[in-house]
Design a protein around this motif. Structure first.
Motif, PDB file in Angstrom:
ATOM      1  N   LEU A  86       7.875   0.717   6.529  1.00  0.00           N
ATOM      2  CA  LEU A  86       7.476  -0.844   5.308  1.00  0.00           C
ATOM      3  C   LEU A  86       5.796  -0.544   6.110  1.00  0.00           C
ATOM      4  N   ARG A  87       5.420  -1.057   7.473  1.00  0.00           N
ATOM      5  CA  ARG A  87       4.272  -1.517   7.768  1.00  0.00           C
ATOM      6  C   ARG A  87       3.692  -0.393   8.334  1.00  0.00           C
ATOM      7  N   ARG A  88       3.848   0.098   8.647  1.00  0.00           N
ATOM      8  CA  ARG A  88       3.092   1.465   9.354  1.00  0.00           C
ATOM      9  C   ARG A  88       2.471   2.919   7.712  1.00  0.00           C
ATOM     10  N   VAL A  89       3.605   2.252   6.768  1.00  0.00           N
ATOM     11  CA  VAL A  89       2.491   2.948   5.281  1.00  0.00           C
ATOM     12  C   VAL A  89       2.292   1.707   4.776  1.00  0.00           C
ATOM     13  N   LYS A  90       2.239   1.046   4.656  1.00  0.00           N
ATOM     14  CA  LYS A  90       1.594  -0.406   3.437  1.00  0.00           C
ATOM     15  C   LYS A  90       2.182  -0.114   1.727  1.00  0.00           C
ATOM     16  N   PRO A  91       2.428   0.204   1.894  1.00  0.00           N
ATOM     17  CA  PRO A  91       3.068   0.597  -0.129  1.00  0.00           C
ATOM     18  C   PRO A  91       2.965   0.084  -0.549  1.00  0.00           C
ATOM     19  N   ASP A  92       2.407   0.674  -1.996  1.00  0.00           N
ATOM     20  CA  ASP A  92       1.846  -0.377  -2.951  1.00  0.00           C
ATOM     21  C   ASP A  92       2.798  -0.541  -3.746  1.00  0.00           C
ATOM     22  N   ILE A  93       3.893   0.963  -4.006  1.00  0.00           N
ATOM     23  CA  ILE A  93       5.303   0.391  -4.683  1.00  0.00           C
ATOM     24  C   ILE A  93       6.618   1.085  -3.501  1.00  0.00           C
TER      25      ILE A  93
END
Length: 410
Positions: A86-93
């Motif tokens: 999650l912290r690598r991708v930094k997704p919006d959703i």
């Protein structure tokens, strides 16, 4: 325009409806607006498709498929692995799928990346009273807890949505109905030969075929398939039964067929990559599942104009029109199930009538394109498109009002 990043969590990439839906979405979603990422546990039959994509696919090595107390430590490690992703991708959703990834993925998003909007799709309710009353209540409590930090709950069938509402899951949470979808214009290989396909399975060219595309997990109920086959074969000899897939009950099903002396006409070919070809040689599709969200294999049968006999559970009754495109039977009623199979197998004119009804039915809400368009619309409602250099999104937003999906509406 800045693309909206979507991270999909799914427990394992095996052959199944949830996996097919996620893959279809990733493949066909609007690439100009959305950038997709996939995080999954290892050991799936479809893992080979992603081995070269290290930028958009992540394997959660500690994630185990089964929900058991002995895997608690693995689940805890998997939670932190999800956090790193999650912290690598930094997704919006964050869009979670399947029971285990659905729980751990939503908890991880809550702990490690609260900026993301969270969507969870119920591809069927992954718990049943057949598991036992205590386990059922535990799973319901877990789903109620996770719903508290979920922005949207997506259901693939109205029955599942109504049951979740009755159980108190997602009270006050926005809900959406987005059907699983398939291609309703299937194309068989140019050199497809139905006689040769039957011969490869040791089925005579003039034999009738009953097919189930499933697996050998308890809720798929393979034992009832064998018992129904036995009842049919006691009166009809030139019929063959195929039950695909693998799983914990396969050995039990194989041994039962042997004990009933029908092993030559009940075929267990394992996992297959030729579902459309198998549907092309079958006369009747069968489903004895005790739980199904919206089975994509049944939709594929409809796309090939194959009439079906099914236990009437979850979303199956939303696909099959009883006595018109197939027969719906009360769950666990093996005698009636076998009788309906015999009726269809004996009467070619009835099969042709059902096939014509399938041909004339509007299946537009069950197509892959409709599924993806509805998901795109959902994503845009959660994270409206913004220009890359057009300023940051407002910290405070005017509250949007959505028409709440009512499971009872037609």
């Amino acid at each position: 325009m800045e693309k909206t990043k979507i991270l999909y969590f799914i427990t394992r990439m095996d052959q199944g409806g949830a996996q097919a839906s996620v893959l279809t979405t990733i493949k066909t979603i609007n690439k100009q607006q959305f950038e997709t990422y996939l995080a999954t546990g290892p050991g799936g039959r479809l893992d080979g498709r992603f081995k070269n994509d290290t930028q958009h696919v992540f394997f959660i090595t500690a994630l185990r498929h089964d929900i058991r107390a002995k895997y608690f430590f693995h689940d805890l490690v998997a939670l932190f692995q999800m956090g790193r992703i999650l912290r690598r991708v930094k997704p919006d959703i964050v869009h979670t799928n399947a029971p285990k990834a659905g729980v751990l993925g939503r908890i991880a998003a809550r702990i490690f990346w609260r900026k993301a909007k969270v969507v969870h799709t119920f591809h069927g309710l992954g718990f049943a009273k057949e598991h036992g009353e205590k386990q059922f209540k535990f799973f319901v409590a877990v789903e109620k807890f996770c719903a508290k930090f979920t922005d949207v709950l997506v259901f693939v069938s109205r029955r599942n949505a109504a049951e979740a509402k009755q159980l108190g899951i997602g009270k006050g949470v926005r809900t959406e109905l987005i059907r699983a979808g398939v291609n309703f214009n299937p194309i068989l290989p140019l050199k497809f030969d139905p006689v040769a396909k039957k011969a490869s399975l040791k089925i005579p060219a003039n034999a009738k075929v009953v097919l189930a595309l499933a697996n050998f997990k308890p809720l798929k109920n393979p034992i009832h398939f064998v018992l129904a086959a036995y009842k049919v074969l006691s009166q009809m000899k030139n019929v063959y039964f195929i039950f695909t897939g693998d799983g914990p009950l396969k050995e039990t099903a194989v041994n039962l067929a042997k004990n009933l002396s029908i092993e030559k006409q009940v075929i267990f070919p394992g996992w297959r990559n030729d579902a459309l070809e198998l549907l092309a040689i079958c006369d009747v599709y069968a489903s004895v599942s005790l739980r199904e969200g919206l089975p994509m294999s049944l939709l594929e049968a409809m796309s090939m104009r194959v009439p079906a006999v099914c236990y009437d559970v979850d979303g199956i009754g939303e696909v099959i029109t009883n006595n018109k495109t197939g027969f719906l039977v009360a769950p666990n009623d093996i005698n009636t199930f076998a009788d309906k199979l015999k009726v269809l197998l004996r009467h070619a004119s009835l099969r042709e009538r059902f096939e014509a009804a399938i041909d004339h039915r509007d299946f537009s809400e069950f197509t892959a394109s409709t599924m993806v368009k509805k998901q795109e619309r959902l994503y845009r409602s959660l994270v409206p498109p913004t220009k890359k250099n057009g300023g940051k999104r407002r910290f405070f937003r005017r509250r949007r009002h959505f028409k709440k999906f009512n499971p009872g509406e037609k």
